[in-house]
Enzyme design. Sequence first.
Site, PDB file in Angstrom:
ATOM      1  N   GLY A  65     -22.183 -76.425   5.400  1.00 50.84           N
ATOM      2  CA  GLY A  65     -23.214 -75.766   6.197  1.00 50.84           C
ATOM      3  C   GLY A  65     -24.327 -75.190   5.349  1.00 50.84           C
ATOM      4  N   GLY A  85     -38.107 -71.862  -5.638  1.00 47.28           N
ATOM      5  CA  GLY A  85     -38.937 -72.577  -4.698  1.00 47.28           C
ATOM      6  C   GLY A  85     -38.618 -74.037  -4.507  1.00 47.28           C
ATOM      7  N   PHE A 143     -43.783 -74.736 -12.265  1.00 51.03           N
ATOM      8  CA  PHE A 143     -42.365 -74.882 -12.600  1.00 51.03           C
ATOM      9  C   PHE A 143     -42.260 -75.840 -13.775  1.00 51.03           C
ATOM     10  CE2 PHE A 143     -38.458 -74.029  -9.817  1.00 51.03           C
ATOM     11  CZ  PHE A 143     -38.848 -72.747  -9.522  1.00 51.03           C
ATOM     12  N   GLN A 174     -26.350 -80.275 -15.315  1.00 53.95           N
ATOM     13  CA  GLN A 174     -27.502 -79.526 -15.801  1.00 53.95           C
ATOM     14  C   GLN A 174     -27.159 -78.088 -16.200  1.00 53.95           C
ATOM     15  OE1 GLN A 174     -30.979 -78.172 -13.114  1.00 53.95           O
ATOM     16  NE2 GLN A 174     -31.858 -79.726 -14.438  1.00 53.95           N
ATOM     17  N   HIS A 184     -28.997 -74.445 -16.984  1.00 58.35           N
ATOM     18  CA  HIS A 184     -30.257 -73.737 -16.741  1.00 58.35           C
ATOM     19  C   HIS A 184     -30.527 -72.815 -17.919  1.00 58.35           C
ATOM     20  CE1 HIS A 184     -33.375 -71.359 -14.893  1.00 58.35           C
ATOM     21  NE2 HIS A 184     -33.336 -72.114 -13.808  1.00 58.35           N
ATOM     22  N   LEU A 199     -28.192 -66.272 -12.248  1.00 58.18           N
ATOM     23  CA  LEU A 199     -29.463 -66.886 -12.580  1.00 58.18           C
ATOM     24  C   LEU A 199     -30.649 -65.960 -12.363  1.00 58.18           C
ATOM     25  CD1 LEU A 199     -30.737 -69.858 -13.102  1.00 58.18           C
ATOM     26  CD2 LEU A 199     -31.492 -69.536 -10.767  1.00 58.18           C
ATOM     27  N   GLU A 231     -36.438 -69.933 -12.639  1.00 56.92           N
ATOM     28  CA  GLU A 231     -37.417 -70.607 -13.477  1.00 56.92           C
ATOM     29  C   GLU A 231     -38.842 -70.140 -13.151  1.00 56.92           C
ATOM     30  OE1 GLU A 231     -36.543 -74.637 -14.231  1.00 56.92           O
ATOM     31  OE2 GLU A 231     -38.621 -75.260 -14.006  1.00 56.92           O
ATOM     32  N   ARG A 258     -35.634 -78.610 -17.905  1.00 56.82           N
ATOM     33  CA  ARG A 258     -34.520 -77.701 -18.188  1.00 56.82           C
ATOM     34  C   ARG A 258     -33.608 -78.170 -19.300  1.00 56.82           C
ATOM     35  NH1 ARG A 258     -33.031 -76.116 -12.007  1.00 56.82           N
ATOM     36  NH2 ARG A 258     -34.845 -74.757 -11.801  1.00 56.82           N
ATOM     37  N   HIS A 302     -25.553 -75.223 -14.239  1.00 59.78           N
ATOM     38  CA  HIS A 302     -26.380 -74.884 -13.085  1.00 59.78           C
ATOM     39  C   HIS A 302     -26.364 -75.904 -11.958  1.00 59.78           C
ATOM     40  CE1 HIS A 302     -29.595 -73.010 -10.885  1.00 59.78           C
ATOM     41  NE2 HIS A 302     -30.355 -74.081 -10.962  1.00 59.78           N
ATOM     42  N   ARG A 310     -32.351 -82.910 -13.081  1.00 63.24           N
ATOM     43  CA  ARG A 310     -33.128 -82.531 -11.913  1.00 63.24           C
ATOM     44  C   ARG A 310     -34.218 -81.545 -12.298  1.00 63.24           C
ATOM     45  NH1 ARG A 310     -33.263 -77.773  -8.681  1.00 63.24           N
ATOM     46  NH2 ARG A 310     -31.371 -76.955  -9.594  1.00 63.24           N
TER      47      ARG A 310
HETATM   48  C1  LIG Z   1     -28.730 -69.517  -8.577  1.00 58.64           C
HETATM   49  C2  LIG Z   1     -29.358 -70.781  -8.164  1.00 58.64           C
HETATM   50  C3  LIG Z   1     -30.716 -70.840  -7.907  1.00 58.64           C
HETATM   51  C4  LIG Z   1     -31.301 -72.028  -7.478  1.00 58.64           C
HETATM   52  N1  LIG Z   1     -32.638 -72.054  -7.278  1.00 58.64           N
HETATM   53  C5  LIG Z   1     -33.200 -73.216  -6.868  1.00 58.64           C
HETATM   54  C6  LIG Z   1     -34.599 -73.292  -6.639  1.00 58.64           C
HETATM   55  O1  LIG Z   1     -35.335 -72.313  -6.801  1.00 58.64           O
HETATM   56  N2  LIG Z   1     -35.108 -74.468  -6.235  1.00 58.64           N
HETATM   57  C7  LIG Z   1     -34.324 -75.557  -6.026  1.00 58.64           C
HETATM   58  O2  LIG Z   1     -34.846 -76.592  -5.646  1.00 58.64           O
HETATM   59  N3  LIG Z   1     -33.004 -75.501  -6.221  1.00 58.64           N
HETATM   60  C8  LIG Z   1     -32.423 -74.372  -6.633  1.00 58.64           C
HETATM   61  N4  LIG Z   1     -31.079 -74.335  -6.840  1.00 58.64           N
HETATM   62  C9  LIG Z   1     -30.251 -75.475  -6.451  1.00 58.64           C
HETATM   63  C10 LIG Z   1     -30.068 -75.484  -4.950  1.00 58.64           C
HETATM   64  O3  LIG Z   1     -29.963 -74.178  -4.467  1.00 58.64           O
HETATM   65  C11 LIG Z   1     -28.809 -76.227  -4.518  1.00 58.64           C
HETATM   66  O4  LIG Z   1     -28.711 -77.428  -5.186  1.00 58.64           O
HETATM   67  C12 LIG Z   1     -28.858 -76.536  -3.040  1.00 58.64           C
HETATM   68  O5  LIG Z   1     -29.119 -75.390  -2.295  1.00 58.64           O
HETATM   69  C13 LIG Z   1     -27.582 -77.197  -2.561  1.00 58.64           C
HETATM   70  O6  LIG Z   1     -27.595 -77.263  -1.147  1.00 58.64           O
HETATM   71  P1  LIG Z   1     -26.498 -78.066  -0.363  1.00 58.64           P
HETATM   72  O7  LIG Z   1     -26.864 -77.976   1.075  1.00 58.64           O
HETATM   73  O8  LIG Z   1     -26.344 -79.400  -0.956  1.00 58.64           O
HETATM   74  O9  LIG Z   1     -25.146 -77.302  -0.634  1.00 58.64           O
HETATM   75  P2  LIG Z   1     -24.725 -75.761  -0.494  1.00 58.64           P
HETATM   76  O10 LIG Z   1     -25.821 -74.890  -0.062  1.00 58.64           O
HETATM   77  O11 LIG Z   1     -24.005 -75.434  -1.744  1.00 58.64           O
HETATM   78  O12 LIG Z   1     -23.718 -75.796   0.710  1.00 58.64           O
HETATM   79  C14 LIG Z   1     -22.440 -76.349   0.593  1.00 58.64           C
HETATM   80  C15 LIG Z   1     -21.702 -76.123   1.878  1.00 58.64           C
HETATM   81  O13 LIG Z   1     -20.500 -76.850   1.884  1.00 58.64           O
HETATM   82  C16 LIG Z   1     -19.443 -76.057   2.355  1.00 58.64           C
HETATM   83  N5  LIG Z   1     -18.206 -76.634   1.807  1.00 58.64           N
HETATM   84  C17 LIG Z   1     -17.913 -76.918   0.526  1.00 58.64           C
HETATM   85  N6  LIG Z   1     -16.720 -77.514   0.434  1.00 58.64           N
HETATM   86  C18 LIG Z   1     -16.232 -77.614   1.685  1.00 58.64           C
HETATM   87  C19 LIG Z   1     -15.036 -78.129   2.255  1.00 58.64           C
HETATM   88  N7  LIG Z   1     -14.098 -78.682   1.503  1.00 58.64           N
HETATM   89  N8  LIG Z   1     -14.870 -78.044   3.591  1.00 58.64           N
HETATM   90  C20 LIG Z   1     -15.818 -77.473   4.376  1.00 58.64           C
HETATM   91  N9  LIG Z   1     -16.975 -76.989   3.893  1.00 58.64           N
HETATM   92  C21 LIG Z   1     -17.171 -77.056   2.571  1.00 58.64           C
HETATM   93  C22 LIG Z   1     -19.803 -74.667   1.916  1.00 58.64           C
HETATM   94  O14 LIG Z   1     -19.183 -73.712   2.730  1.00 58.64           O
HETATM   95  C23 LIG Z   1     -21.305 -74.688   2.135  1.00 58.64           C
HETATM   96  O15 LIG Z   1     -21.597 -74.377   3.474  1.00 58.64           O
HETATM   97  C24 LIG Z   1     -30.501 -73.158  -7.294  1.00 58.64           C
HETATM   98  C25 LIG Z   1     -29.152 -73.110  -7.547  1.00 58.64           C
HETATM   99  C26 LIG Z   1     -28.597 -71.952  -8.060  1.00 58.64           C
HETATM  100  C27 LIG Z   1     -27.201 -72.020  -8.544  1.00 58.64           C
END
Ligand SMILES: Cc1cc2nc3c(=O)[nH]c(=O)nc-3n(C[C@H](O)[C@H](O)[C@H](O)COP(=O)(O)OP(=O)(O)OC[C@H]3O[C@@H](n4cnc5c(N)ncnc54)[C@H](O)[C@@H]3O)c2cc1C
Lengths: 658, 246
Positions: A13, A50, A141, A255, A257, A267, A270, A301, A369, A405
């Site tokens: 989610g 962002g 960035f 990656q 960071h 974190l 950036e 990075r 990261h 990335r």
């Molecule tokens: C501190 C930090 C700062 C960042 N800042 C940036 C930024 O400024 N710009 C940028 O582009 N990117 C940034 N990133 C990267 C980016 O935030 C993530 O790569 C991205 O949000 C991932 O989104 P997602 O929807 O793929 O997964 P997530 O948002 O990680 O969601 C994963 C979901 O899967 C669910 N889940 C996991 N395993 C299971 C399971 N077995 N069964 C059921 N549910 C499960 C979890 O509950 C969660 O809801 C940052 C990352 C970090 C660590």
Amino acid sequence: MKIIHTDVLVIGGGLAGLRLAIGAKRRGHDALILSLVPAKRSHSKAAQGGMQASLGNVVKGQGDNEDVHFEDTVRGSDWGADQDVVRMFVNTAPKAVRELAAWGVPWSRVRKGDREVIINGQKVTITERDEAQGLVAQRDFGGTKKWRTCYAADGTGHAMINAVADQAIADSIPVHERKEALALIHDGGRCYGAIVRDLITGELSAYVASATAICTGGAGRVYRTTTNAVICEGMGHAIAMETGVAALGNMEAVQFHPTGIFPAGILVTEGCRGDGGLLKDVDGHRFMPDYEPEKKELASRDVVSRRMEEHIKKGKGVKSRFGEHLWLDITLLGEKHIHTNLREVWDICHYFLGVDPVKEMIPVKPAQHYTMGGVRTDATGQSPALKGLFSAGEASCWDMHGFNRLGGNSVAETVVAGMIVGETIANYCDDRANEPSIPTALVREFLEREQAKLTAFTKGGGTEDASLIKGEMQDLMTTKVGIFRTGADLEEAVDKLQKLLVRSRRIGLRSSSPGANPELVTAYRVQRMLKLAVTIAYGASVRTESRGAHFRSDYPRRNDAEWLKRTLATWKGESDTLPTLAYEALDVKRMELPPGWRGYGAKDYIDHPDTPERQKEVEAIRARHADDRFAMQAALLPYEHLLPPGLRGRNERIDERF
Amino acid sequence: MAETNNHRKLRFHILRYNPAQPGDEPRIQTYELEEAPGMTLFIALTELREKLDPSLQFDFVCRAGICGSCGMMINGRPSLACRTVTKDLEADISLAPLPVFELIGDLSVNTGKWMRGMSETLETWVHMPETQRDLKRIEEAMDPALAEEIYELDRCIECGCCVSSCGTARMREDFVGAVGLNKIARFRLDPRDKRTDADFYELVGDDNGVFGCMSLLACHDVCPKNLPLQTQIAFLRRKMVTTGIS
Ligand SMILES: Cc1cc2nc3c(=O)[nH]c(=O)nc-3n(C[C@H](O)[C@H](O)[C@H](O)COP(=O)(O)OP(=O)(O)OC[C@H]3O[C@@H](n4cnc5c(N)ncnc54)[C@H](O)[C@@H]3O)c2cc1C
Ligand code: SF4
Ligand code: SF4
Ligand code: FES
């Protein structure tokens, strides 16, 4: 046996899962989201800096467009990316920002007129255009030619996921929170949903669906020092690999960071460097220009992280009882800027370090990261190996990031992939031929198998301690499979991780408390995490070159002649201790941007035999269409047919009015 | 940096109760742990669970004060455990789950379920007209200062601290809490949301909304994001009184 039916089962989610579910639902299919935690607490929430999209609203972004974003992304990936996918992505990203703007994301906006900014350590005045007043703003960035990163102060992910999760509520999409997918139900050719554990009651049930999407985010927690949330344990990656059919792509591409706060690893964005912050050493010396005169602090990075480690190795680190670190200096940005645009950074420094970044420097060190590797999909987001399985976001290897990335490209990817793959899934469900005839016996078999595995932990007489094994794994990964890698270290890691994996099969529990039972959760997850860890280490030990974030000190050159290919890992048998690796070549003859120098980092690489010829072709096409960038692009790499019809078409900009 | 610790012995007094365990009774259990430099309650509780009691339940996700998972009563006051540093506390630390929310076990409560219910009741999303925007066109402009104001109220992390400190929320099951009222203020401010004051009155113009609030402002004091809850509630109440009259 409890069975829940839906059309589209979305595992995860975060931003990717939510956006994908909204797409499928709006096309008339029932979508149901599973999440370990409430959706808004997903890791996407933590993104600060962002989202990249070539809007070109700010003056420093003028001239930006899909072509520039494309080049930056492919260079950033060190040519590991799938260029079709990058094209689809850069074309859709502006549409995604604009959709989010309409859904209520409070993007920071452009103010016309003069403003003072810090560029390259100097105060500079820039003048924003009148016609940009009130449009979505962009900041600088790493690894980008233009200011392209759209942001909501430094809580971008927070603002994005608030808006998208609320839209999902508006669309009445159920989110089954505190539910964990433990295994995919499949018959070796088709996926039918998942076996799911309720993290409150401990009960197992089956979720059966026409289409299943893995949107489970990253796997950073296989490392000790990581910026990732504690739930980023890669369980989506693992259950896909455990099918024995679906493959994981490029797991060795991890990656780091540059600016994890030291020692906690939390974190700071950036955006600190994008807005003008500088990296300094023990003498207060700004060292990045010595290594990277072109991009300095704003090289990609992988490059900045390596330079920092290199500088520490030269004895220029700041010593502390926890080890050595460097400084991030944002004091020159001034109090007002920090209190408005870098508030989360201020909060983090204040609460976790007791440091006021307005006056003091921030101790930083690179930390794990981002997981570039993931469930291998085609350009439409579907697994080529397991029918009915899809993936989007950080959990996927769709593959727009290749081996590195760029900052801001990930949250952009989550929503863009959600928009695209949501349509793919809807098309798939529209097709009557894809309606599953549910094999109840198979569902039962999977449920019983998972139940038996859980029972074995409490009743199997095992004596190994799950959290000890987890700790050993994390230490091994951080020390042996980190920023600088060598054959010897990697082989040692592979060997030790295999042993840990064998030991993990004898885990026993101290507590048999009913319900949630956190110890049981650690136990079954650590077994799966070990499979991922060994896949990362093994892939890295075989890949005898350096590309993007994968850096081999013993093979420092990028080697296109032998390694311009994607690693595919599958896990064939339950008793295996290593994945089966295969390789998928990238086709230079189809590349819009053939491999070359990235514009920063090492200039030294081994060419692919096809590169010179493709380069000539590309130059000829470019010359033929020099006056029309769209025609040129279409001649170089036609991609629009891959996009859903609603997402095709050019993007309007101030300088490119319709 | 936090280098000043001389390894105190910390005593954690934790309210234990596992509703899934038949016959289990709520009780306080005490654990001892040696303090480490830079220790947060996240680090401490993780260590407690790994070394002393693997059955202990609590929730952390971001461990960086961003996601809102780790709200709990720390020495009687609702706060985020992940960004509470032990050196700021006495050696005796009492921890209990947030009240008002459904208890999952020990320190873990189901805030997510509560928040989803509140969101559905208050329809906490931008209500736009049906006509779809053309995403290829330049986005609508917005006053930069207004965007900042909206961002300010959008910073809520749904941690539930405000709800847990609220007398009305303890008495009225359907009270939307400061978190809900803040959300209404946020959408009211947003020109993209086409709802009118009369529409908002329908949602919060009763005892489960602004008129249930006793304005004691415990919520304002505990909000870890320092949201201007006091101003927003007062403003909304004035606004809703006039809307209700007219
Ligand atoms: C501190 C930090 C700062 C960042 N800042 C940036 C930024 O400024 N710009 C940028 O582009 N990117 C940034 N990133 C990267 C980016 O935030 C993530 O790569 C991205 O949000 C991932 O989104 P997602 O929807 O793929 O997964 P997530 O948002 O990680 O969601 C994963 C979901 O899967 C669910 N889940 C996991 N395993 C299971 C399971 N077995 N069964 C059921 N549910 C499960 C979890 O509950 C969660 O809801 C940052 C990352 C970090 C660590
Ligand atoms: S208003 Fe403040 S205290 Fe209440 S849920 Fe939001 S962030 Fe938490
Ligand atoms: S001011 Fe209102 S919402 Fe806040 S704690 Fe008091 S009664 Fe609850
Ligand atoms: S764990 Fe996210 S706010 Fe504390």
